[in-house]
Design a protein around this motif. Structure first.
Motif, PDB file in Angstrom:
ATOM      1  N   ARG A   5       0.738  -1.847 -10.374  1.00 18.59           N
ATOM      2  CA  ARG A   5       0.189  -3.182  -9.900  1.00 18.59           C
ATOM      3  C   ARG A   5      -1.269  -2.882  -9.820  1.00 18.59           C
ATOM      4  O   ARG A   5      -1.862  -2.184  -9.503  1.00 18.59           O
ATOM      5  N   TYR A   6      -2.038  -3.987 -10.674  1.00 18.67           N
ATOM      6  CA  TYR A   6      -3.412  -3.867 -10.727  1.00 18.67           C
ATOM      7  C   TYR A   6      -3.931  -5.086  -9.809  1.00 18.67           C
ATOM      8  O   TYR A   6      -3.525  -6.239 -10.037  1.00 18.67           O
ATOM      9  N   GLU A   7      -4.575  -4.947  -8.797  1.00 11.31           N
ATOM     10  CA  GLU A   7      -5.216  -5.905  -8.039  1.00 11.31           C
ATOM     11  C   GLU A   7      -6.544  -6.558  -8.659  1.00 11.31           C
ATOM     12  O   GLU A   7      -7.352  -6.121  -9.332  1.00 11.31           O
ATOM     13  N   GLU A   9      -8.810  -8.360  -7.323  1.00 10.46           N
ATOM     14  CA  GLU A   9     -10.220  -8.058  -6.735  1.00 10.46           C
ATOM     15  C   GLU A   9     -10.866  -6.632  -6.973  1.00 10.46           C
ATOM     16  O   GLU A   9     -11.837  -6.520  -6.678  1.00 10.46           O
ATOM     17  N   GLN A  10      -9.989  -5.899  -8.036  1.00  8.91           N
ATOM     18  CA  GLN A  10     -10.556  -4.547  -8.443  1.00  8.91           C
ATOM     19  C   GLN A  10     -10.930  -4.831  -9.968  1.00  8.91           C
ATOM     20  O   GLN A  10     -11.594  -3.799 -10.459  1.00  8.91           O
ATOM     21  N   SER A  20     -10.673 -14.139   0.428  1.00  7.17           N
ATOM     22  CA  SER A  20      -9.406 -13.619   1.136  1.00  7.17           C
ATOM     23  C   SER A  20      -8.960 -14.555   2.133  1.00  7.17           C
ATOM     24  O   SER A  20      -8.303 -14.345   3.254  1.00  7.17           O
ATOM     25  N   THR A  26      -1.545  -9.764  -2.041  1.00  3.45           N
ATOM     26  CA  THR A  26      -1.563  -8.097  -2.010  1.00  3.45           C
ATOM     27  C   THR A  26      -2.543  -7.457  -2.053  1.00  3.45           C
ATOM     28  O   THR A  26      -3.707  -8.175  -2.501  1.00  3.45           O
ATOM     29  N   GLY A  27      -2.908  -6.400  -1.582  1.00  7.04           N
ATOM     30  CA  GLY A  27      -4.096  -5.616  -1.515  1.00  7.04           C
ATOM     31  C   GLY A  27      -4.930  -6.362  -0.494  1.00  7.04           C
ATOM     32  O   GLY A  27      -4.511  -6.609   0.576  1.00  7.04           O
ATOM     33  N   PHE A  30      -7.728 -11.845  -3.259  1.00  8.95           N
ATOM     34  CA  PHE A  30      -7.441 -12.383  -4.473  1.00  8.95           C
ATOM     35  C   PHE A  30      -8.673 -12.773  -5.119  1.00  8.95           C
ATOM     36  O   PHE A  30      -9.921 -12.756  -4.709  1.00  8.95           O
ATOM     37  N   ASP A 123      -3.861 -13.131  -7.803  1.00  4.19           N
ATOM     38  CA  ASP A 123      -3.720 -11.979  -6.866  1.00  4.19           C
ATOM     39  C   ASP A 123      -3.579 -10.575  -7.607  1.00  4.19           C
ATOM     40  O   ASP A 123      -4.173  -9.523  -7.095  1.00  4.19           O
ATOM     41  N   SER A 124      -2.713 -10.780  -8.631  1.00  6.60           N
ATOM     42  CA  SER A 124      -2.763  -9.111  -9.184  1.00  6.60           C
ATOM     43  C   SER A 124      -1.957  -9.591 -10.496  1.00  6.60           C
ATOM     44  O   SER A 124      -1.442 -10.508 -10.981  1.00  6.60           O
TER      45      SER A 124
END
Ligand code: GCU
Length: 138
Positions: A5-7, A9-10, A20, A26-27, A30, A123-124
């Motif tokens: 999973r790659y978020e 937000e990163q 948020s 997740t994480g 978003f 999200d991801s």
């Protein structure tokens, strides 16, 4: 197959912001695409093997209007307009799947909004490892 999973937000953003304020992500957050065509999020994805990989994008769209994203891999369009229809609420998250060939090693997977509404809240991105699960032993 195993997945990573790659978020969002990163990931690297252009005309998009980390938020948020709608629960269920997740994480830690978003990404909210700006409401303009061309706003984008780019994920750095590492593939252990070359070939087709499933890509699953988790999103929310609290409107009744589809917000298609163009999916690019290493600068090449692989899906011109992946639909992200309304999920009923900004706190209701759903997934869309597509498949793309990745090179071994680092890939850039970019999701770009295609309408003046921008993209959904993203999200991801989940990427499978491109290796079919082995058949069970006898
Ligand atoms: C609302 C919502 C945002 C969303 C935006 C949109 O402002 O709170 O999370 O991104 O609508 O329409 O894109």
């Amino acid at each position: 197959a195993a997945t990573t999973r790659y978020e969002a937000e990163q990931a690297t953003r252009s005309m998009a912001v980390v938020e948020s304020n709608h629960v269920g992500f997740t994480g830690s957050a978003f990404v909210n695409f700006d409401n303009t065509s061309g706003s984008s999020v780019a994920f750095a994805v590492d593939a252990a093997v070359a070939g087709n990989h499933d890509l699953v994008l988790r999103y929310a769209n609290g409107t009744a209007v589809d917000r298609p994203l163009r999916i690019e891999v290493n600068g090449t369009v692989v899906t011109a307009a992946l639909p992200f229809p309304g999920t009923g609420a900004w706190t209701t998250w759903a997934t869309r799947r597509t498949t793309a060939a990745l090179v071994k090693g680092r890939n850039t997977i970019r999701a770009v909004s295609t309408t003046a509404d921008g993209g959904p809240n993203l999200d991801s991105l989940v990427v499978d490892n491109g290796v079919a699960a082995p058949a069970p032993a006898d």
